[in-house]
Design a protein around this motif. Structure first.
Motif, mmCIF file in Angstrom:
data_model
loop_
_atom_site.group_PDB
_atom_site.id
_atom_site.type_symbol
_atom_site.label_atom_id
_atom_site.label_comp_id
_atom_site.label_asym_id
_atom_site.label_seq_id
_atom_site.Cartn_x
_atom_site.Cartn_y
_atom_site.Cartn_z
ATOM 1 N N ALA A 14 1.128 0.676 6.379
ATOM 2 C CA ALA A 14 0.017 0.017 7.067
ATOM 3 C C ALA A 14 -1.254 0.854 7.079
ATOM 4 N N GLU A 15 -1.167 2.104 6.646
ATOM 5 C CA GLU A 15 -2.343 2.977 6.614
ATOM 6 C C GLU A 15 -3.073 2.776 5.289
ATOM 7 N N TYR B 251 0.836 -1.199 0.000
ATOM 8 C CA TYR B 251 0.000 0.000 0.000
ATOM 9 C C TYR B 251 0.875 1.255 0.000
ATOM 10 N N ASN C 210 -6.049 2.774 2.628
ATOM 11 C CA ASN C 210 -7.204 3.617 2.321
ATOM 12 C C ASN C 210 -8.477 2.906 2.790
ATOM 13 N N PRO C 211 -9.208 3.468 3.751
ATOM 14 C CA PRO C 211 -10.372 2.761 4.301
ATOM 15 C C PRO C 211 -11.457 2.468 3.270
ATOM 16 N N ASN D 18 0.803 4.001 1.602
ATOM 17 C CA ASN D 18 1.180 4.581 2.895
ATOM 18 C C ASN D 18 1.437 3.511 3.950
#
Length: 328
Positions: free
Chosen positions: A273-274, A269, A276-277, A271
């Protein structure tokens, strides 16, 4: 004597056999928590160590290297990718950098094929039905996926991993196409029955499946940007087991939600572990937690390479897997 041994700091928990062998050979400080070091902990590590063993979760930038002590002479990365390390600054400071190439090619290629099958055959949707207890039995039109035999696979980056993907995909009857910065030798193309596309735009527009297998560099950041993603066919899918930064994740999410791309399989991804929800809500997306190289065999081999690089350096020789700026 133990005091004569290299001081080695490891930033993450590694497999037990790797940690044990490091302890036998060097004066090693291991990480007790299986979490990334803080910036302050990394600064302390580079100030006290002869050798730092980081992973991709550690940002070894110019600012950090600038605070290193005089003892730091080697950054022995546990992993093949080194985009999290400022190799140029390390070189200017007289610090060598090594990595662990070639270990996870087959493991990552297996995962790429798994994602291709999962997306095209809608495996997560079938799993969700079974886990919910709502399966009503077989039906002729339920959860129809697509056959991958005969589909065109466009591989972006036909290096070690890309070639391993090509061999697996050919066994499933897929047509192999690829785009590289440089065209491969004809004998490699012949072996893989691979068609070279000088224009990435033209390849993307004609493929049924796109597999991202190139490293993250300044030239590949958002290589699959909004404009290029829009070139994909509406019934095409994209999988990424390389680096998240190669794809514009927001643009990809918008197009998946709008049905402009049929599906995606992501193991990395933009970013970290962040995630995109909005991606989590999409049924046409398969999300994995960076599992591409997660095999016992692969992680042990990575550790063996790290140890060999450090031991060779300790013996006064160039590490066999040394990375220099010209390679990036």
């Amino acid at each position: 004597m133990a005091s004569d041994r290299l001081s080695v700091v490891v930033t993450r928990r590694l497999p037990d056999p790797v940690e044990q062998r490091l302890g036998e050979l060097f004066n090693v400080r291991l990480r007790e928590e299986d979490t990334p070091m803080t910036r302050e902990e990394l600064i302390a590590a580079v100030q006290e160590a002869d050798v730092l063993v980081p992973t991709l979760t550690d940002r070894i930038d110019a600012g950090l290297i600038g605070q290193a002590g005089e003892r730091l002479k080697l950054i022995a990365n546990y992993g093949a990718g080194v985009d999290h390390i400022d190799v140029q600054t390390a070189r200017e400071r007289g610090v060598l950098v090594s990595n662990t190439p070639g270990v996870s090619a087959d493991d990552t290629a297996d995962m790429a094929m798994g994602l291709i099958l999962a997306v095209t055959r809608r495996l997560p949707e079938g799993l969700a039905v079974m886990q919910s207890g709502n399966w009503q039995g077989w039906a002729p039109t339920r959860l129809l996926g697509g056959r991958i035999a005969g589909r065109r696979l466009g591989i972006l980056g036909l290096g070690r991993i890309g070639q391993a993907v090509a061999r697996r995909a050919a066994a499933f009857g897929m047509e192999i196409h690829y785009h590289n910065r440089r065209r491969l030798r004809s004998e490699i193309e012949d072996e893989l029955a691979a068609t070279y596309w000088e224009s990435l735009d033209q390849m993307v527009a004609r493929m049924d499946v796109i597999s991202i297998n190139c490293p993250h560099t300044p030239s590949t950041f958002h290589l699959m940007n909004a404009r290029r993603l829009k070139l994909m066919k509406p019934d095409a899918v994209i999988v990424n087991t390389s680096r998240g930064e190669v794809i514009d994740e927001n643009a990809l999410t918008r197009m998946l939600r709008a049905g402009e791309i049929a599906g995606a399989g992501l193991d990395v991804y933009e970013n970290g572990a962040e995630v995109n929800p909005r991606l989590r809500d999409l049924e046409n997306v398969v999300l994995l937690p960076h599992m591409g190289s997660a095999t016992v065999e692969g992680r042990l081999e990575m550790g063996e390479k790290v140890i060999l690089n450090i031991k060779t350096f300790d013996d006064g020789h160039r590490p066999p897997d040394q990375v220099v700026p010209a390679m990036l």
